[in-house]
Scaffold this motif. Structure first.
Motif, PDB file in Angstrom:
ATOM      1  N   MET A  78       0.829  -1.206   0.000  1.00 49.82           N
ATOM      2  CA  MET A  78       0.000   0.000   0.000  1.00 49.82           C
ATOM      3  C   MET A  78       0.864   1.256   0.000  1.00 49.82           C
ATOM      4  O   MET A  78       1.998   1.247   0.463  1.00 49.82           O
ATOM      5  CB  MET A  78      -0.938  -0.045   1.193  1.00 49.82           C
ATOM      6  N   TYR A  79       0.289   2.334  -0.525  1.00 49.71           N
ATOM      7  CA  TYR A  79       1.067   3.565  -0.667  1.00 49.71           C
ATOM      8  C   TYR A  79       0.171   4.792  -0.516  1.00 49.71           C
ATOM      9  O   TYR A  79      -1.050   4.722  -0.678  1.00 49.71           O
ATOM     10  CB  TYR A  79       1.800   3.590  -2.006  1.00 49.71           C
ATOM     11  N   HIS A  80       0.822   5.914  -0.194  1.00 50.04           N
ATOM     12  CA  HIS A  80       0.127   7.183  -0.045  1.00 50.04           C
ATOM     13  C   HIS A  80      -0.151   7.804  -1.417  1.00 50.04           C
ATOM     14  O   HIS A  80       0.287   7.272  -2.451  1.00 50.04           O
ATOM     15  CB  HIS A  80       0.979   8.138   0.796  1.00 50.04           C
ATOM     16  N   GLU A  81      -0.840   8.942  -1.440  1.00 48.81           N
ATOM     17  CA  GLU A  81      -1.189   9.578  -2.706  1.00 48.81           C
ATOM     18  C   GLU A  81       0.043   9.949  -3.524  1.00 48.81           C
ATOM     19  O   GLU A  81      -0.008   9.971  -4.755  1.00 48.81           O
ATOM     20  CB  GLU A  81      -2.049  10.813  -2.458  1.00 48.81           C
ATOM     21  N   ASP A  82       1.153  10.262  -2.834  1.00 47.00           N
ATOM     22  CA  ASP A  82       2.381  10.604  -3.555  1.00 47.00           C
ATOM     23  C   ASP A  82       3.198   9.370  -3.909  1.00 47.00           C
ATOM     24  O   ASP A  82       4.333   9.478  -4.372  1.00 47.00           O
ATOM     25  CB  ASP A  82       3.223  11.588  -2.757  1.00 47.00           C
ATOM     26  N   ARG A  83       2.616   8.171  -3.711  1.00 55.42           N
ATOM     27  CA  ARG A  83       3.192   6.871  -4.047  1.00 55.42           C
ATOM     28  C   ARG A  83       4.216   6.365  -3.031  1.00 55.42           C
ATOM     29  O   ARG A  83       4.808   5.317  -3.219  1.00 55.42           O
ATOM     30  CB  ARG A  83       3.813   6.843  -5.447  1.00 55.42           C
ATOM     31  N   ARG A  84       4.465   7.105  -1.946  1.00 61.76           N
ATOM     32  CA  ARG A  84       5.359   6.615  -0.894  1.00 61.76           C
ATOM     33  C   ARG A  84       4.715   5.428  -0.187  1.00 61.76           C
ATOM     34  O   ARG A  84       3.506   5.372  -0.010  1.00 61.76           O
ATOM     35  CB  ARG A  84       5.644   7.716   0.136  1.00 61.76           C
ATOM     36  N   ALA A  85       5.546   4.492   0.255  1.00 57.23           N
ATOM     37  CA  ALA A  85       5.043   3.312   0.952  1.00 57.23           C
ATOM     38  C   ALA A  85       4.380   3.699   2.269  1.00 57.23           C
ATOM     39  O   ALA A  85       4.842   4.600   2.982  1.00 57.23           O
ATOM     40  CB  ALA A  85       6.195   2.347   1.216  1.00 57.23           C
ATOM     41  N   VAL A  86       3.299   3.001   2.617  1.00 59.92           N
ATOM     42  CA  VAL A  86       2.589   3.274   3.871  1.00 59.92           C
ATOM     43  C   VAL A  86       3.406   2.813   5.067  1.00 59.92           C
ATOM     44  O   VAL A  86       3.493   3.512   6.079  1.00 59.92           O
ATOM     45  CB  VAL A  86       1.207   2.592   3.859  1.00 59.92           C
ATOM     46  N   GLY A  87       4.018   1.640   4.985  1.00 63.06           N
ATOM     47  CA  GLY A  87       4.797   1.102   6.096  1.00 63.06           C
ATOM     48  C   GLY A  87       6.261   0.950   5.741  1.00 63.06           C
ATOM     49  O   GLY A  87       6.785   1.662   4.873  1.00 63.06           O
ATOM     50  N   LYS A  96      13.674   3.601   3.603  1.00 61.21           N
ATOM     51  CA  LYS A  96      13.089   4.860   3.137  1.00 61.21           C
ATOM     52  C   LYS A  96      11.779   5.182   3.839  1.00 61.21           C
ATOM     53  O   LYS A  96      11.257   6.284   3.681  1.00 61.21           O
ATOM     54  CB  LYS A  96      12.883   4.802   1.626  1.00 61.21           C
ATOM     55  N   ALA A  97      11.230   4.223   4.585  1.00 61.77           N
ATOM     56  CA  ALA A  97      10.031   4.459   5.383  1.00 61.77           C
ATOM     57  C   ALA A  97      10.087   3.526   6.592  1.00 61.77           C
ATOM     58  O   ALA A  97      10.529   2.381   6.462  1.00 61.77           O
ATOM     59  CB  ALA A  97       8.767   4.207   4.569  1.00 61.77           C
ATOM     60  N   PRO A  98       9.657   4.002   7.778  1.00 55.13           N
ATOM     61  CA  PRO A  98       9.769   3.198   8.998  1.00 55.13           C
ATOM     62  C   PRO A  98       8.636   2.194   9.150  1.00 55.13           C
ATOM     63  O   PRO A  98       7.575   2.320   8.538  1.00 55.13           O
ATOM     64  CB  PRO A  98       9.712   4.263  10.100  1.00 55.13           C
ATOM     65  N   ILE A  99       8.858   1.215  10.018  1.00 54.00           N
ATOM     66  CA  ILE A  99       7.836   0.224  10.301  1.00 54.00           C
ATOM     67  C   ILE A  99       6.724   0.844  11.146  1.00 54.00           C
ATOM     68  O   ILE A  99       6.961   1.734  11.970  1.00 54.00           O
ATOM     69  CB  ILE A  99       8.445  -1.011  11.002  1.00 54.00           C
TER      70      ILE A  99
END
Length: 241
Positions: A78-87, A96-99
């Motif tokens: 899953m990802y946010h509107e800007d395509r960054r990973a949710v988790g 690049k993104a925390p747990i």
């Protein structure tokens, strides 16, 4: 030999062929399953020096410039509107993104959720809080939720008579260490999708990646699903001939 055991035997006979992806039926539904026997061949991608990759063809072009071929791929969570990973998101050992370990809304927050990690050349699906308590050094990792199978048991919230049916994709690692990526070719319940991993793909731990937006790129099958731009993408690569 029961019908289920016969189906499992036939499936693993197919795994031994040169083809990575194949179509199978389970409980009256069609699925496409792609298998990576070598976890070191699995890659995870989100962006390059020009921004979010977003599409299978763009990823193919990027890999071709590196002398590599994309054997198959699907959306990786899953990802946010800007395509960054949710988790949690780790690519080539860089986080690049925390747990995220707290409960929350939607499928991602339906605990237990989990992490798919490739560490030391081996793939694993690990429940998120267990991962946070003792994190392995992952070359790649993507977090999503809910877990489909946890230590051989289905997620406790899954109902065999649920009315919620969606296209779904996920990942599991079987007892022989093979990684199975599966996508439903129609609308299915969580319960039925989870039993595919537990009963057919022999995966004691499996992770839901996403639903509705689920897409697969499988050139060997002549398939490349279209749709809106994606966030993280996961797949298998090999050297170009």
């Amino acid at each position: 030999m029961t019908r289920l055991k016969a189906a499992i035997a036939a499936l693993f006979a197919l795994i031994g062929t040169a083809e990575a992806c194949r179509n199978i039926d389970h409980l009256g539904h069609s699925y496409t399953v792609c298998t990576a026997e070598d976890a070191s061949s699995i890659g995870l991608w989100l962006d390059d020096d020009r921004g979010v990759i977003g599409e299978f063809f763009a990823l193919e072009d990027m890999l071709a410039a590196q002398g590599k071929e994309l054997r198959f791929a699907m959306n990786a969570g899953m990802y946010h509107e800007d395509r960054r990973a949710v988790g949690l998101y780790i690519s080539e050992f860089k986080q690049k993104a925390p747990i995220v370990t707290r409960a929350g809304p939607g499928n991602f927050g339906l605990l237990p959720n989990g992490v798919f990690c490739v560490s030391g050349g081996k793939a694993r699906v690990i429940e998120s809080r267990a991962f946070a308590a003792n994190p392995p050094k992952c070359r790649i990792a993507t977090q999503s939720g809910p877990m489909l199978v946890i230590n051989g048991k289905l997620h406790p919230r899954f109902l065999p008579d649920s009315t919620s049916r969606k296209r779904r994709n996920g990942v599991g690692v079987d007892r022989a260490g093979r990684t199975h990526f599966a996508i439903s070719n129609g609308f299915v319940r969580f319960h039925d999708f989870a039993t595919l991993f537990r009963d057919v793909l022999d995966s004691p731990n499996a992770l839901f990646l996403d639903g509705s937006i689920s897409r697969l790129h499988a050139p060997e099958l002549g398939r490349s699903d279209g749709g809106s731009r994606m966030g993280p993408i996961i797949g298998q690569v090999r050297a170009r001939d």
